[in-house]
Design a protein around this motif. Structure first.
Motif, PDB file in Angstrom:
ATOM      1  N   VAL A  40       0.844  -1.190   0.000  1.00  0.00           N
ATOM      2  CA  VAL A  40       0.000   0.000   0.000  1.00  0.00           C
ATOM      3  C   VAL A  40       0.884   1.247   0.000  1.00  0.00           C
ATOM      4  O   VAL A  40       1.976   1.241   0.574  1.00  0.00           O
ATOM      5  CB  VAL A  40      -0.994   0.007   1.179  1.00  0.00           C
ATOM      6  CG1 VAL A  40      -1.983  -1.134   1.068  1.00  0.00           C
ATOM      7  CG2 VAL A  40      -0.281  -0.027   2.504  1.00  0.00           C
ATOM      8  N   PRO A  41       0.436   2.325  -0.655  1.00  0.00           N
ATOM      9  CA  PRO A  41       1.265   3.522  -0.775  1.00  0.00           C
ATOM     10  C   PRO A  41       1.784   4.067   0.557  1.00  0.00           C
ATOM     11  O   PRO A  41       2.952   4.463   0.645  1.00  0.00           O
ATOM     12  CB  PRO A  41       0.346   4.533  -1.466  1.00  0.00           C
ATOM     13  CG  PRO A  41      -0.567   3.682  -2.285  1.00  0.00           C
ATOM     14  CD  PRO A  41      -0.806   2.457  -1.443  1.00  0.00           C
ATOM     15  N   GLN A  42       0.956   4.085   1.583  1.00  0.00           N
ATOM     16  CA  GLN A  42       1.405   4.651   2.856  1.00  0.00           C
ATOM     17  C   GLN A  42       2.613   3.906   3.408  1.00  0.00           C
ATOM     18  O   GLN A  42       3.549   4.510   3.919  1.00  0.00           O
ATOM     19  CB  GLN A  42       0.273   4.640   3.900  1.00  0.00           C
ATOM     20  CG  GLN A  42      -0.909   5.497   3.550  1.00  0.00           C
ATOM     21  CD  GLN A  42      -1.898   4.814   2.589  1.00  0.00           C
ATOM     22  OE1 GLN A  42      -1.679   3.719   2.071  1.00  0.00           O
ATOM     23  NE2 GLN A  42      -2.991   5.496   2.323  1.00  0.00           N
ATOM     24  N   VAL A  43       2.615   2.599   3.285  1.00  0.00           N
ATOM     25  CA  VAL A  43       3.717   1.782   3.798  1.00  0.00           C
ATOM     26  C   VAL A  43       4.947   1.930   2.902  1.00  0.00           C
ATOM     27  O   VAL A  43       6.066   2.129   3.381  1.00  0.00           O
ATOM     28  CB  VAL A  43       3.288   0.299   3.900  1.00  0.00           C
ATOM     29  CG1 VAL A  43       4.453  -0.598   4.261  1.00  0.00           C
ATOM     30  CG2 VAL A  43       2.160   0.149   4.914  1.00  0.00           C
ATOM     31  N   GLY A  44       4.737   1.851   1.593  1.00  0.00           N
ATOM     32  CA  GLY A  44       5.851   1.978   0.659  1.00  0.00           C
ATOM     33  C   GLY A  44       6.506   3.341   0.712  1.00  0.00           C
ATOM     34  O   GLY A  44       7.735   3.452   0.737  1.00  0.00           O
ATOM     35  N   GLU A  45       5.689   4.394   0.735  1.00  0.00           N
ATOM     36  CA  GLU A  45       6.235   5.752   0.773  1.00  0.00           C
ATOM     37  C   GLU A  45       6.976   6.010   2.080  1.00  0.00           C
ATOM     38  O   GLU A  45       8.003   6.695   2.088  1.00  0.00           O
ATOM     39  CB  GLU A  45       5.122   6.767   0.558  1.00  0.00           C
ATOM     40  CG  GLU A  45       4.604   6.737  -0.868  1.00  0.00           C
ATOM     41  CD  GLU A  45       3.300   7.485  -1.067  1.00  0.00           C
ATOM     42  OE1 GLU A  45       2.806   8.120  -0.113  1.00  0.00           O
ATOM     43  OE2 GLU A  45       2.765   7.426  -2.185  1.00  0.00           O
ATOM     44  N   ALA A  46       6.479   5.457   3.173  1.00  0.00           N
ATOM     45  CA  ALA A  46       7.179   5.613   4.458  1.00  0.00           C
ATOM     46  C   ALA A  46       8.555   4.963   4.390  1.00  0.00           C
ATOM     47  O   ALA A  46       9.546   5.525   4.871  1.00  0.00           O
ATOM     48  CB  ALA A  46       6.349   5.007   5.588  1.00  0.00           C
ATOM     49  N   ALA A  47       8.638   3.797   3.772  1.00  0.00           N
ATOM     50  CA  ALA A  47       9.934   3.122   3.642  1.00  0.00           C
ATOM     51  C   ALA A  47      10.885   3.922   2.758  1.00  0.00           C
ATOM     52  O   ALA A  47      12.075   4.054   3.073  1.00  0.00           O
ATOM     53  CB  ALA A  47       9.733   1.714   3.082  1.00  0.00           C
ATOM     54  N   VAL A  48      10.369   4.463   1.661  1.00  0.00           N
ATOM     55  CA  VAL A  48      11.207   5.288   0.782  1.00  0.00           C
ATOM     56  C   VAL A  48      11.709   6.518   1.545  1.00  0.00           C
ATOM     57  O   VAL A  48      12.891   6.860   1.481  1.00  0.00           O
ATOM     58  CB  VAL A  48      10.444   5.700  -0.497  1.00  0.00           C
ATOM     59  CG1 VAL A  48      11.248   6.706  -1.306  1.00  0.00           C
ATOM     60  CG2 VAL A  48      10.115   4.474  -1.333  1.00  0.00           C
ATOM     61  N   ARG A  49      10.812   7.174   2.282  1.00  0.00           N
ATOM     62  CA  ARG A  49      11.223   8.341   3.081  1.00  0.00           C
ATOM     63  C   ARG A  49      12.336   7.972   4.054  1.00  0.00           C
ATOM     64  O   ARG A  49      13.304   8.708   4.213  1.00  0.00           O
ATOM     65  CB  ARG A  49      10.029   8.897   3.870  1.00  0.00           C
ATOM     66  CG  ARG A  49       9.177   9.872   3.118  1.00  0.00           C
ATOM     67  CD  ARG A  49       8.277  10.689   4.050  1.00  0.00           C
ATOM     68  NE  ARG A  49       7.516   9.878   4.977  1.00  0.00           N
ATOM     69  CZ  ARG A  49       6.349   9.298   4.708  1.00  0.00           C
ATOM     70  NH1 ARG A  49       5.811   9.431   3.514  1.00  0.00           N
ATOM     71  NH2 ARG A  49       5.718   8.596   5.619  1.00  0.00           N
ATOM     72  N   GLN A  50      12.179   6.835   4.711  1.00  0.00           N
ATOM     73  CA  GLN A  50      13.193   6.410   5.677  1.00  0.00           C
ATOM     74  C   GLN A  50      14.530   6.139   4.993  1.00  0.00           C
ATOM     75  O   GLN A  50      15.583   6.524   5.503  1.00  0.00           O
ATOM     76  CB  GLN A  50      12.728   5.164   6.429  1.00  0.00           C
ATOM     77  CG  GLN A  50      11.594   5.451   7.407  1.00  0.00           C
ATOM     78  CD  GLN A  50      11.110   4.179   8.077  1.00  0.00           C
ATOM     79  OE1 GLN A  50      11.896   3.326   8.453  1.00  0.00           O
ATOM     80  NE2 GLN A  50       9.797   4.058   8.214  1.00  0.00           N
ATOM     81  N   MET A  51      14.494   5.500   3.836  1.00  0.00           N
ATOM     82  CA  MET A  51      15.754   5.247   3.118  1.00  0.00           C
ATOM     83  C   MET A  51      16.402   6.537   2.665  1.00  0.00           C
ATOM     84  O   MET A  51      17.603   6.704   2.775  1.00  0.00           O
ATOM     85  CB  MET A  51      15.513   4.344   1.906  1.00  0.00           C
ATOM     86  CG  MET A  51      15.637   2.899   2.265  1.00  0.00           C
ATOM     87  SD  MET A  51      16.169   1.841   0.905  1.00  0.00           S
ATOM     88  CE  MET A  51      17.803   2.383   0.526  1.00  0.00           C
ATOM     89  N   LEU A  52      15.592   7.467   2.158  1.00  0.00           N
ATOM     90  CA  LEU A  52      16.148   8.748   1.727  1.00  0.00           C
ATOM     91  C   LEU A  52      16.701   9.539   2.906  1.00  0.00           C
ATOM     92  O   LEU A  52      17.605  10.351   2.746  1.00  0.00           O
ATOM     93  CB  LEU A  52      15.083   9.574   0.989  1.00  0.00           C
ATOM     94  CG  LEU A  52      14.652   9.022  -0.367  1.00  0.00           C
ATOM     95  CD1 LEU A  52      13.511   9.848  -0.933  1.00  0.00           C
ATOM     96  CD2 LEU A  52      15.813   8.960  -1.337  1.00  0.00           C
ATOM     97  N   GLY A  53      16.171   9.268   4.091  1.00  0.00           N
ATOM     98  CA  GLY A  53      16.656   9.917   5.300  1.00  0.00           C
ATOM     99  C   GLY A  53      17.883   9.248   5.895  1.00  0.00           C
ATOM    100  O   GLY A  53      18.392   9.682   6.918  1.00  0.00           O
ATOM    101  N   GLY A  54      18.337   8.167   5.266  1.00  0.00           N
ATOM    102  CA  GLY A  54      19.568   7.532   5.726  1.00  0.00           C
ATOM    103  C   GLY A  54      19.401   6.224   6.465  1.00  0.00           C
ATOM    104  O   GLY A  54      20.389   5.655   6.928  1.00  0.00           O
ATOM    105  N   ALA A  55      18.182   5.724   6.589  1.00  0.00           N
ATOM    106  CA  ALA A  55      17.976   4.459   7.297  1.00  0.00           C
ATOM    107  C   ALA A  55      18.676   3.333   6.542  1.00  0.00           C
ATOM    108  O   ALA A  55      18.638   3.275   5.325  1.00  0.00           O
ATOM    109  CB  ALA A  55      16.484   4.150   7.412  1.00  0.00           C
ATOM    110  N   ASP A  56      19.317   2.449   7.293  1.00  0.00           N
ATOM    111  CA  ASP A  56      19.964   1.315   6.652  1.00  0.00           C
ATOM    112  C   ASP A  56      19.423  -0.017   7.165  1.00  0.00           C
ATOM    113  O   ASP A  56      20.050  -1.050   7.026  1.00  0.00           O
ATOM    114  CB  ASP A  56      21.483   1.389   6.814  1.00  0.00           C
ATOM    115  CG  ASP A  56      21.924   1.321   8.262  1.00  0.00           C
ATOM    116  OD1 ASP A  56      21.059   1.315   9.163  1.00  0.00           O
ATOM    117  OD2 ASP A  56      23.147   1.277   8.511  1.00  0.00           O
ATOM    118  N   ASP A  57      18.223   0.017   7.728  1.00  0.00           N
ATOM    119  CA  ASP A  57      17.549  -1.183   8.197  1.00  0.00           C
ATOM    120  C   ASP A  57      17.180  -2.055   6.998  1.00  0.00           C
ATOM    121  O   ASP A  57      16.597  -1.581   6.026  1.00  0.00           O
ATOM    122  CB  ASP A  57      16.289  -0.775   8.978  1.00  0.00           C
ATOM    123  CG  ASP A  57      15.511  -1.970   9.464  1.00  0.00           C
ATOM    124  OD1 ASP A  57      14.581  -2.394   8.745  1.00  0.00           O
ATOM    125  OD2 ASP A  57      15.840  -2.474  10.551  1.00  0.00           O
TER     126      ASP A  57
END
Length: 133
Positions: free
Chosen positions: A7-24
């Protein structure tokens, strides 16, 4: 039963986190799969296989289908490069020139499909990523 979709909310949240530097690893996998899902939606077909090991792969782009074995048109890259390409912080030409993308076959060119077109309002509050070179 059809394929499960992110779902977009979950996918977009993950993209935001990756763009913010998350390496999980789970966040990375979700972001990669979501952006692959959007690519397959934007360019349906079975001519080109886009692989982001170990997270996922999709077949996309209209044209001749392959039926067995390794497809003749393949793009492969790592997760960080894929997210940068898909979100527009790295161009296809720069990624290919830097050797960050393996592209084989006459139809293995994503330059017309990247960055992936989608509603970026969800990313409006995320600072632009620093392009990797």
């Amino acid at each position: 039963m059809g394929k499960s979709r992110i779902v977009p909310q979950v996918g977009e949240a993950a993209v935001r986190q990756m763009l913010g530097g998350a390496d999980d690893r789970q966040v990375q996998a979700m972001a990669v799969r979501y952006l692959l899902q959007l690519l397959a939606d934007a360019a349906p077909g079975n001519t080109l296989e886009v692989r982001i090991p170990p997270h996922g792969a999709v077949q996309c782009v209209e044209g001749p289908n392959h039926t067995r074995g390794t497809p003749p048109n393949v793009v492969e890259t790592d997760a960080a490069t894929w997210v940068n390409l898909a979100t527009g912080s790295l161009t296809w030409a720069d990624a290919v020139a830097a050797g960050r993308v393996s592209a084989s076959g006459a139809r293995a060119d994503l330059s017309d499909l990247l960055p992936i077109k989608w509603d970026r309002e969800a990313l409006a509050d995320t600072p632009p990523p620093t392009p990797e070179v």
